[in-house]
Design a protein around this motif. Structure first.
Motif, PDB file in Angstrom:
ATOM      1  N   VAL A 126      51.204  54.250 -26.360  1.00  0.00           N
ATOM      2  CA  VAL A 126      50.979  55.222 -25.547  1.00  0.00           C
ATOM      3  C   VAL A 126      50.433  54.813 -24.272  1.00  0.00           C
ATOM      4  O   VAL A 126      50.661  55.250 -23.100  1.00  0.00           O
ATOM      5  CB  VAL A 126      50.535  56.555 -25.930  1.00  0.00           C
ATOM      6  N   MET A 130      51.590  54.652 -20.294  1.00  0.00           N
ATOM      7  CA  MET A 130      51.024  55.394 -19.259  1.00  0.00           C
ATOM      8  C   MET A 130      50.602  54.605 -18.181  1.00  0.00           C
ATOM      9  O   MET A 130      50.698  54.779 -17.057  1.00  0.00           O
ATOM     10  CB  MET A 130      49.780  56.241 -19.890  1.00  0.00           C
ATOM     11  N   ASP A 133      53.542  54.035 -16.321  1.00  0.00           N
ATOM     12  CA  ASP A 133      53.806  55.165 -15.493  1.00  0.00           C
ATOM     13  C   ASP A 133      52.917  55.215 -13.976  1.00  0.00           C
ATOM     14  O   ASP A 133      53.432  55.560 -13.009  1.00  0.00           O
ATOM     15  CB  ASP A 133      53.606  56.209 -16.281  1.00  0.00           C
ATOM     16  N   SER A 143      54.045  61.341 -10.772  1.00  0.00           N
ATOM     17  CA  SER A 143      54.359  61.085 -12.253  1.00  0.00           C
ATOM     18  C   SER A 143      54.733  62.383 -12.873  1.00  0.00           C
ATOM     19  O   SER A 143      54.247  63.511 -12.595  1.00  0.00           O
ATOM     20  CB  SER A 143      52.836  60.560 -12.911  1.00  0.00           C
ATOM     21  N   ALA A 145      54.390  62.794 -16.011  1.00  0.00           N
ATOM     22  CA  ALA A 145      53.598  62.959 -17.165  1.00  0.00           C
ATOM     23  C   ALA A 145      54.087  62.960 -18.422  1.00  0.00           C
ATOM     24  O   ALA A 145      53.590  63.531 -19.265  1.00  0.00           O
ATOM     25  CB  ALA A 145      52.731  64.302 -16.918  1.00  0.00           C
ATOM     26  N   ASN A 146      55.367  62.132 -18.628  1.00  0.00           N
ATOM     27  CA  ASN A 146      55.714  62.041 -19.923  1.00  0.00           C
ATOM     28  C   ASN A 146      56.769  61.096 -19.956  1.00  0.00           C
ATOM     29  O   ASN A 146      57.314  60.413 -18.977  1.00  0.00           O
ATOM     30  CB  ASN A 146      56.786  63.532 -20.399  1.00  0.00           C
ATOM     31  N   ASN A 160      54.487  63.373 -24.576  1.00  0.00           N
ATOM     32  CA  ASN A 160      53.500  63.941 -23.194  1.00  0.00           C
ATOM     33  C   ASN A 160      52.243  63.391 -23.088  1.00  0.00           C
ATOM     34  O   ASN A 160      51.375  63.194 -23.925  1.00  0.00           O
ATOM     35  CB  ASN A 160      53.463  65.482 -23.690  1.00  0.00           C
ATOM     36  N   TYR A 161      52.024  62.959 -21.965  1.00  0.00           N
ATOM     37  CA  TYR A 161      50.708  62.239 -21.616  1.00  0.00           C
ATOM     38  C   TYR A 161      49.429  63.170 -21.387  1.00  0.00           C
ATOM     39  O   TYR A 161      48.402  62.638 -21.217  1.00  0.00           O
ATOM     40  CB  TYR A 161      50.713  61.403 -20.207  1.00  0.00           C
ATOM     41  N   GLN A 162      49.614  64.448 -21.122  1.00  0.00           N
ATOM     42  CA  GLN A 162      48.638  65.112 -21.028  1.00  0.00           C
ATOM     43  C   GLN A 162      47.401  64.909 -21.596  1.00  0.00           C
ATOM     44  O   GLN A 162      45.941  64.821 -21.253  1.00  0.00           O
ATOM     45  CB  GLN A 162      48.748  66.744 -20.699  1.00  0.00           C
ATOM     46  N   PHE A 164      46.353  62.643 -23.306  1.00  0.00           N
ATOM     47  CA  PHE A 164      46.030  61.091 -23.407  1.00  0.00           C
ATOM     48  C   PHE A 164      45.240  60.609 -22.274  1.00  0.00           C
ATOM     49  O   PHE A 164      44.678  59.576 -22.292  1.00  0.00           O
ATOM     50  CB  PHE A 164      47.145  60.183 -23.705  1.00  0.00           C
ATOM     51  N   TYR A 165      45.328  61.434 -21.083  1.00  0.00           N
ATOM     52  CA  TYR A 165      44.536  60.892 -20.150  1.00  0.00           C
ATOM     53  C   TYR A 165      43.237  60.539 -20.261  1.00  0.00           C
ATOM     54  O   TYR A 165      42.735  59.554 -19.691  1.00  0.00           O
ATOM     55  CB  TYR A 165      44.852  61.926 -18.809  1.00  0.00           C
ATOM     56  N   LEU A 168      43.104  57.085 -21.667  1.00  0.00           N
ATOM     57  CA  LEU A 168      43.391  56.123 -20.731  1.00  0.00           C
ATOM     58  C   LEU A 168      42.246  55.951 -19.907  1.00  0.00           C
ATOM     59  O   LEU A 168      41.712  54.624 -19.469  1.00  0.00           O
ATOM     60  CB  LEU A 168      44.513  56.574 -19.990  1.00  0.00           C
TER      61      LEU A 168
END
Length: 217
Positions: A126, A130, A133, A143, A145-146, A160-162, A164-165, A168
């Motif tokens: 993931v 990202m 991305d 972005s 965000a997915n 869905n990246y939300q 995981f920010y 990161l």
């Protein structure tokens, strides 16, 4: 080097500063696994679901050409899929397995897709997506965000990246700090310790003598 850092910070540091001619060869089973992963990746590229409206960024071209062609394809939106999208600037390099064109509010954008022959999704996968991305967003201006991962079972999983920010951000900070530890001041780097991955690590010729010397066995 997100996955490297999550496995072992020393491994990530060696990727920055180690002498690559001193790397140990991959064990036979690891080479076999890598080959199987490339074959699986190729099978996805040939699948009708992805191949009919696609372009492959050629690996034999130089990095400048690959980067320019990737940018051109993203901006033009000519193809539904871009394979082996190549990103590079002064300090960063990334190669995304797949970029997929999606429509949002009447405009075309791309999202990142990764192909992994493994059985499960890892945090490292993931983070890798990202990272790509972020490089993609600098070109297309946004972005979404997915993205998605296709695992070895050929099932596609939407990510869905939300959530995981924060992960990161922390990893990027840790890697930047790690990169700041140069060979001249690496006394602040933690000593290598024995973990299950050591027998597979390409830097084992460097670390194992130190581990044995420090009796961390």
């Amino acid at each position: 080097h997100f996955s490297d850092y999550l496995i072992c910070p020393t491994k990530a540091w060696m990727e920055y500063y180690g002498k690559h001619e001193n790397k140990a060869p991959d064990p036979p089973y690891l080479r076999s696994s890598f080959k199987a992963g490339l074959e699986f990746e190729s099978s996805i590229y040939l699948d009708k679901a992805y191949s009919e409206d696609s372009i492959m960024i050629p690996k034999h071209r130089n990095s400048q050409d690959r980067c320019a062609l990737t940018k051109e394809e993203i901006i033009s939106g000519r193809h539904k899929y871009i394979f082996q999208a190549y990103f590079e600037d002064e300090n960063r390099v990334g190669v995304a397995d797949i970029l997929e064109r999606v429509e949002l509010d009447g405009r075309n954008f791309y999202i990142v897709g990764e192909v992994k022959a493994s059985k499960e999704i890892t945090v490292g996968y993931v983070m890798q997506m990202m990272w790509y991305d972020k490089l993609l967003a600098e070109i297309q201006g946004v972005s979404l965000a997915n993205g998605f991962i296709i695992l070895g079972n050929s099932i596609r999983y939407q990510i869905n990246y939300q959530e995981f920010y924060p992960v990161l951000d922390n990893l990027e900070l840790s890697l930047n700090q790690l990169r700041g530890i140069t060979p001249e001041n690496n006394t602040v780097l933690d000593k290598p310790v024995l973990i299950s991955y050591c027998s597979n690590c390409s830097w084992r010729y460097d670390c194992m003598p130190k581990i044995i010397r420090d009796k961390d066995v």
